[in-house]
Enzyme design. Sequence first.
Site, short mmCIF file in Angstrom:
data_model
loop_
_atom_site.label_atom_id
_atom_site.label_comp_id
_atom_site.label_asym_id
_atom_site.label_seq_id
_atom_site.Cartn_x
_atom_site.Cartn_y
_atom_site.Cartn_z
N GLY A 239 0.78 -1.24 0.00
CA GLY A 239 0.00 0.00 0.00
C GLY A 239 0.80 1.28 0.00
N GLU A 273 4.35 -6.42 1.48
CA GLU A 273 3.80 -6.78 0.16
C GLU A 273 3.62 -5.57 -0.75
OE1 GLU A 273 0.02 -8.36 1.40
OE2 GLU A 273 0.86 -10.23 2.15
N PRO A 274 4.70 -4.87 -1.08
CA PRO A 274 4.54 -3.68 -1.93
C PRO A 274 4.31 -4.06 -3.39
CG PRO A 274 6.87 -4.04 -1.48
CD PRO A 274 6.12 -5.13 -0.75
N GLY A 275 3.40 -3.37 -4.03
CA GLY A 275 3.15 -3.58 -5.45
C GLY A 275 3.40 -2.29 -6.21
N ARG A 312 -7.12 3.34 -14.97
CA ARG A 312 -7.11 4.07 -13.69
C ARG A 312 -7.81 5.42 -13.75
NH1 ARG A 312 -3.03 5.74 -11.62
NH2 ARG A 312 -3.67 5.46 -9.46
N TYR A 316 -10.83 5.21 -11.17
CA TYR A 316 -10.62 5.85 -9.87
C TYR A 316 -10.52 7.37 -9.97
CZ TYR A 316 -8.39 1.22 -8.98
OH TYR A 316 -8.07 -0.11 -8.89
N CYS A 342 -15.97 4.03 -27.18
CA CYS A 342 -17.28 4.69 -27.18
C CYS A 342 -17.84 4.80 -25.77
CB CYS A 342 -18.22 3.91 -28.07
SG CYS A 342 -17.47 3.56 -29.67
N GLU A 343 -17.17 5.57 -24.92
CA GLU A 343 -17.60 5.83 -23.54
C GLU A 343 -17.07 7.21 -23.18
OE1 GLU A 343 -19.10 3.69 -21.32
OE2 GLU A 343 -18.88 1.77 -22.36
C1 PLP Z 1 -3.09 -5.16 -3.73
C2 PLP Z 1 -2.45 -5.78 -2.55
C3 PLP Z 1 -1.13 -5.45 -2.21
C4 PLP Z 1 -0.33 -4.42 -2.95
O1 PLP Z 1 -0.88 -3.15 -2.85
P1 PLP Z 1 -0.03 -1.89 -3.38
O2 PLP Z 1 -0.90 -0.74 -3.06
O3 PLP Z 1 0.13 -2.08 -4.85
O4 PLP Z 1 1.26 -1.88 -2.66
C5 PLP Z 1 -0.55 -6.11 -1.15
N1 PLP Z 1 -1.23 -7.03 -0.44
C6 PLP Z 1 -2.50 -7.37 -0.73
C7 PLP Z 1 -3.18 -8.40 0.08
C8 PLP Z 1 -3.15 -6.75 -1.79
O5 PLP Z 1 -4.42 -7.09 -2.07
#
Ligand code: PLP
Length: 414
Positions: A239, A273-275, A312, A316, A342-343
């Site tokens: 997150g 868990e960074p994405g 996105r 959002y 077409c939106e």
């Molecule tokens: C989506 C998600 C993440 C990654 O979130 P980011 O905002 O991209 O860092 C990590 N853990 C879980 C369980 C998620 O669903």
Amino acid sequence: MTPFKRVDGVLHAENQSCSALAEQFGTPLFVYSKAALESAWQEFAGALQGREHLVCYAVKANSNLAVLNVLAKLGSGFDIVSAGELRRVLNAGGRPDHIVFSGVGKSEAELREALAVGIRCFNVESQAELERLAVIAAQVNVIAPISLRVNPDVDAQTHPYISTGLKENKFGIGMQDARAVYARAVELDSIKVIGMDCHIGSQLTTIEPYRDALAKLISLVDELATDGIHISDLDVGGGQGIRYENEDPMDIGDWANCVKNAIGNRQLQILVEPGRYIAGPAGIMLTRVEYLKQNEDKHFAVVDAAMNDLIRPALYSAWQAIEAVEPSTEPAKHYDVVGPICESADFLGKDRELAIQQGDLLAVLTAGAYGFVMSSNYNTRARAAEVMVSGDAAHLVRKREDLDDLFAGESVLP
Ligand SMILES: *Cc1c(COP(=O)(O)O)cnc(C)c1O
């Protein structure tokens, strides 16, 4: 790390001109920087140094095999949410014992597959899932390692669609129920309780929600200890926010200190868990201007990328920077940058000052996370190609879809 910078006015990805990349691979095109992926991942590893930890990249942010492979080579763990992501990670060289499996709706087949390969941990999100996992593990005669994902009920102060740590969200187990579910878990012979997990939302820019969540998790860890249940893994989720416009995101070193302070001298391995933080700034999307048009006093730049390529903004109301790849002497005007779909929600940006003409190339910045992975074939549009740049080299890491492939699995009635 500035993977995307201007050289003689032209936007470059590492040492490659974005104009040349568009020429070679066509548009729309996602371009990723290997060095940027590596350096963002290293920020977490560096900040957690000195503590037992595992950085588990959240695969859903960008699941291209080349991205996963770059991170696997650094020794990354992976946070997956489906059997499809499990197969991607294994295919890209990720270690099974570095995989954690999140998600509220894991199917029987998915649990079976993950048990068979021996993942590190199931992040269990309900008692029903716990019971299902226990039955399957007993059938195949293995012990399933689990964390419970608890929902600490903190406000992550982010967009409601990407907030996950409030009571009303579907994720995790409520704090008031967690102790009882832990008690149930330790009764199950085919289950091994190893951890506690949470993930409170995405694009968080301040540390306070983490501090609040951690305080609640740690007090639960201590309560469980008095019940004789000892946790060894603390997974604090992902997150961590990034700068799209003028946000002022937290420093990862400060974030790590907050986690370490909350843990104190308890013997807990830290999982994170960074994405978005890893993949977002490492990617851009290139798109070409098909037409410029004017309605009343509004200017539109109609480009060849659309909401099916990058959703996105439509989904959002997300803001992403849009820049012309090459300098121009055209007069600057304020454009709505829109796609061919077409939106009316099909826009990449509104009211953007750009000096452009038909045929020019634009770059949508910070598009490496939740970009290509959320793309679709709406309007029967082929999904974009993906390229990874490393220094002077550019590799096609996903070829552009072929139109005929889009309906290859369909058939008409006899
Ligand atoms: C989506 C998600 C993440 C990654 O979130 P980011 O905002 O991209 O860092 C990590 N853990 C879980 C369980 C998620 O669903």
